[in-house]
Motif scaffolding. Structure first.
Motif, PDB file in Angstrom:
ATOM      1  N   GLU A   1       5.722  -5.145 -10.023  1.00 14.01           N
ATOM      2  CA  GLU A   1       4.718  -4.686 -10.372  1.00 14.01           C
ATOM      3  C   GLU A   1       4.675  -2.855 -10.453  1.00 14.01           C
ATOM      4  OE1 GLU A   1       4.585  -8.810 -11.713  1.00 14.01           O
ATOM      5  OE2 GLU A   1       5.095  -7.955  -9.847  1.00 14.01           O
ATOM      6  N   LEU A   2       4.630  -2.828  -8.109  1.00 15.04           N
ATOM      7  CA  LEU A   2       4.482  -1.611  -7.697  1.00 15.04           C
ATOM      8  C   LEU A   2       5.559  -0.906  -8.346  1.00 15.04           C
ATOM      9  CD1 LEU A   2       4.312  -3.809  -4.083  1.00 15.04           C
ATOM     10  CD2 LEU A   2       2.549  -2.318  -5.920  1.00 15.04           C
TER      11      LEU A   2
ATOM     12  N   MET B   1       0.616   7.168  -3.886  1.00 16.48           N
ATOM     13  CA  MET B   1       0.043   7.532  -5.312  1.00 16.48           C
ATOM     14  C   MET B   1      -0.782   9.108  -4.764  1.00 16.48           C
ATOM     15  SD  MET B   1      -1.426   6.078  -8.225  1.00 16.48           S
ATOM     16  CE  MET B   1       0.562   5.029  -8.598  1.00 16.48           C
TER      17      MET B   1
ATOM     18  N   PRO C   1       3.025   2.704  -2.205  1.00 14.70           N
ATOM     19  CA  PRO C   1       2.930   3.137  -3.252  1.00 14.70           C
ATOM     20  C   PRO C   1       1.833   3.592  -3.868  1.00 14.70           C
ATOM     21  CG  PRO C   1       4.484   0.970  -3.697  1.00 14.70           C
ATOM     22  CD  PRO C   1       3.882   1.527  -2.302  1.00 14.70           C
ATOM     23  N   VAL C   2       0.604   2.805  -3.354  1.00 13.81           N
ATOM     24  CA  VAL C   2      -0.561   3.231  -3.140  1.00 13.81           C
ATOM     25  C   VAL C   2      -1.260   4.789  -2.443  1.00 13.81           C
ATOM     26  CG1 VAL C   2      -3.217   2.780  -3.161  1.00 13.81           C
ATOM     27  CG2 VAL C   2      -1.595   0.980  -3.996  1.00 13.81           C
TER      28      VAL C   2
ATOM     29  N   GLN D   1       6.720  -0.700 -11.372  1.00 23.84           N
ATOM     30  CA  GLN D   1       6.031  -0.132 -12.420  1.00 23.84           C
ATOM     31  C   GLN D   1       4.995   0.616 -12.086  1.00 23.84           C
ATOM     32  OE1 GLN D   1       5.568  -3.879 -14.511  1.00 23.84           O
ATOM     33  NE2 GLN D   1       7.809  -4.197 -14.382  1.00 23.84           N
ATOM     34  N   MET D   2       4.144   0.548 -11.966  1.00 25.34           N
ATOM     35  CA  MET D   2       2.745   1.083 -11.236  1.00 25.34           C
ATOM     36  C   MET D   2       3.718   2.451 -10.995  1.00 25.34           C
ATOM     37  SD  MET D   2      -0.233   0.826  -8.163  1.00 25.34           S
ATOM     38  CE  MET D   2       1.067   1.646  -7.265  1.00 25.34           C
ATOM     39  N   GLY D   3       4.769   2.953 -10.157  1.00 21.39           N
ATOM     40  CA  GLY D   3       4.963   4.011 -10.056  1.00 21.39           C
ATOM     41  C   GLY D   3       5.566   5.063 -11.383  1.00 21.39           C
ATOM     42  N   GLN D   4       6.098   3.700 -12.023  1.00 24.93           N
ATOM     43  CA  GLN D   4       6.998   4.753 -13.137  1.00 24.93           C
ATOM     44  C   GLN D   4       5.739   5.130 -14.271  1.00 24.93           C
ATOM     45  OE1 GLN D   4       9.332   1.129 -14.989  1.00 24.93           O
ATOM     46  NE2 GLN D   4      11.265   2.432 -14.615  1.00 24.93           N
ATOM     47  N   THR D   5       4.634   4.283 -14.243  1.00 22.16           N
ATOM     48  CA  THR D   5       3.615   4.454 -15.057  1.00 22.16           C
ATOM     49  C   THR D   5       2.791   5.903 -14.667  1.00 22.16           C
ATOM     50  OG1 THR D   5       3.057   2.353 -15.553  1.00 22.16           O
ATOM     51  CG2 THR D   5       1.268   3.607 -16.478  1.00 22.16           C
ATOM     52  N   PHE D   6       3.086   6.604 -13.186  1.00 21.93           N
ATOM     53  CA  PHE D   6       2.559   7.358 -12.733  1.00 21.93           C
ATOM     54  C   PHE D   6       2.768   8.232 -13.193  1.00 21.93           C
ATOM     55  CE2 PHE D   6       1.745  10.702  -9.874  1.00 21.93           C
ATOM     56  CZ  PHE D   6       0.578  10.704  -9.092  1.00 21.93           C
TER      57      PHE D   6
ATOM     58  N   THR E   1       0.471  -1.076  -0.237  1.00 17.37           N
ATOM     59  CA  THR E   1      -0.132  -0.110   0.130  1.00 17.37           C
ATOM     60  C   THR E   1       1.191   1.379   0.124  1.00 17.37           C
ATOM     61  OG1 THR E   1      -0.055  -0.474   2.777  1.00 17.37           O
ATOM     62  CG2 THR E   1      -1.866  -0.831   1.122  1.00 17.37           C
TER      63      THR E   1
END
Length: 453
Positions: free
Chosen positions: A211-212, A186, A182-183, A214-219, A180
């Motif tokens: 994946e977490l 975010m 990174p979430v 990568q999620m940060g990179q995508t954001f 949670t």
């Protein structure tokens, strides 16, 4: 319920359920094993006792025999078919067993019985008495030791389950924080963006590339795109409002002049119509360029394909010569075809922008040279016009920057062409270099990586 609490709850519940299932399985397996072992032991003892009693009957009194084989914490007795039983003999702690009603069995019996909330093993075996009649030798023996061991096992399993839940809760807390974090970061970043109106990005730590991450990179990439698009739109509004004001003012002025005096003065009418038409065309071109600059590169529908650059230059030069009736000299420094990977339409647009600039700022013949140097293909567009001062060269790709403002206005330029060319070049993977000498002319060099045929 927050995601962190859900992860904690679900993880602890599932692990506790798994432990419970395992412990119940272990407990019932050991319970069955221990109790069956007690019954087997009791059955073996029964065989030995019955053999010894059968041999000793007649030589030793029945009472003496039974008294000598009384089990610890149990009872022994002989039961006849006509219920003319001998007195049962019990150990000191099992006197209550004598009150239990006896039953005659025709076969061997080995089982567990429960009496007054206590567990006993019961063994019954047929024997032949001295008078030739058949009776049952019955031994009832307490299984308290086994039940105590099972109680201890049950307690140990419960304690183990409770102790195992402690690291489970700690690890689930760590896991939930890991998932949670990174979430949460975010959410906090998006809240800051909403409140402050400024674009912010996540701080990415570590190099796990999971994946977490990568999620940060995508954001962050999404924020980059939003910021670029926001700046482009902001710049578009600012530029459009600033640059369109002049042609609109000119059109309005000439339209008012036409309204007042146009019908009476034919010369003024022709001048006004020409000015309005010229400014309208310039507004159209400027609007198209502004709209394209306002889009992000990913919205340009760029298609990179293998391209014969020699053919493209030949076609472009021919089309430009026919359109503007200008002398253009095309020099190909080698006869072999050259290939690059780019977007044909966008590269042609870049070439037209630089050829148009050369046409506007030079009355002499324009030269276009094509060649390659090692693994790079170069296209040079050379004019022999007014040139650009060295101090102005770093600024020529800025939007609305004009080296010769009077000349540009006269020719209908908007100051957006070179900015657009630079952005298109960046998007299709080519490089632009500009060399110029004031009063001598300008050379534009477009570079791209050479590929094999």
């Amino acid at each position: 319920m927050k995601l962190r609490n859900k992860i904690n709850l679900y993880t602890a519940f599932l692990f506790a359920l798994l432990l419970l299932i395992i412990n119940i399985t272990v407990y019932y397996s050991f319970s069955k094993l221990i109790l069956n072992s007690e019954l087997n032991t009791a059955h073996d003892e029964m065989k030995n006792i019955s053999e010894n009693i059968g041999k000793s009957l007649g030589t030793i009194s029945e009472d003496t025999l039974l008294r000598s084989y009384v089990p610890i914490n149990g009872m022994i007795q002989i039961v006849t078919k006509d219920q003319n039983d001998s007195s049962p003999y019990t150990s000191p702690g099992a006197h209550n067993l004598s009150k239990r009603k006896s039953v005659f069995y025709s076969n061997e019996v080995s089982k567990k019985i429960e009496y007054q909330d206590r567990l006993f093993s019961f063994e019954s075996m047929p024997i032949i008495l001295q008078d030739g009649s058949i009776a049952n030798l019955q031994i009832t023996k307490s299984m308290e030791t086994a039940t105590n061991n099972l109680s201890t096992l049950r307690l140990v399993l419960i304690m183990v389950t409770l102790l195992a839940l402690i690291p489970v809760l700690i690890s689930s807390r760590i896991l939930s924080n890991l998932i949670t974090k990174p979430v949460t970061s975010m959410i906090r970043t998006m809240t800051d963006i909403r409140q402050s109106g400024a674009f912010k990005r996540l701080k990415l730590e570590g190099s796990s590339k999971d994946e977490l991450f990568q999620m940060g990179q995508t954001f962050n990439h999404m924020i980059d795109l939003l910021e670029v698009n926001f700046e482009k739109q902001k710049q578009f509004v600012s530029n459009a409002s600033h640059e369109l004001k002049t042609p609109l003012t000119i059109i309005e002025s000439y339209a008012s002049l036409l309204k007042r005096r146009g019908l009476k003065e034919p010369k003024l009418f022709s001048e006004s119509i020409e000015a309005i038409h010229s400014e309208a065309i310039r507004m159209k071109e400027m609007t198209e360029q502004l709209l394209m600059l306002a889009r992000h590169h990913e919205q340009w529908n760029i298609e990179l394909n293998k391209l014969n650059i020699s053919q493209l230059i030949t076609q472009t030069v021919k089309a430009f010569k026919n359109a503007y009736n200008r002398d253009i000299e095309f020099i190909q420094e080698n006869d072999t075809p050259l290939f690059i990977e780019t977007d044909e339409k966008k590269l042609k647009q870049v070439l037209f922008i630089f050829l148009d600039n050369a046409r506007k700022y030079s009355d002499e013949t324009i030269s276009v040279a094509l060649g390659h140097d090692h693994d790079e293909v170069y296209i040079k567009i050379i004019d022999y016009g007014i040139g650009i001062h060295e101090s102005d060269l770093p600024k020529v790709f800025d939007r609305f920057y004009r080296v010769d403002k009077a000349r540009t206005r006269k020719q209908g330029g908007s100051g957006l062409g070179l900015s657009l060319a630079k952005e298109i070049a960046d998007a299709i993977g080519v490089t632009i270099h500009l060399d110029s000498v004031l009063g001598a002319g300008t050379t534009v060099t477009i570079l791209s990586k050479k590929i094999e045929k």
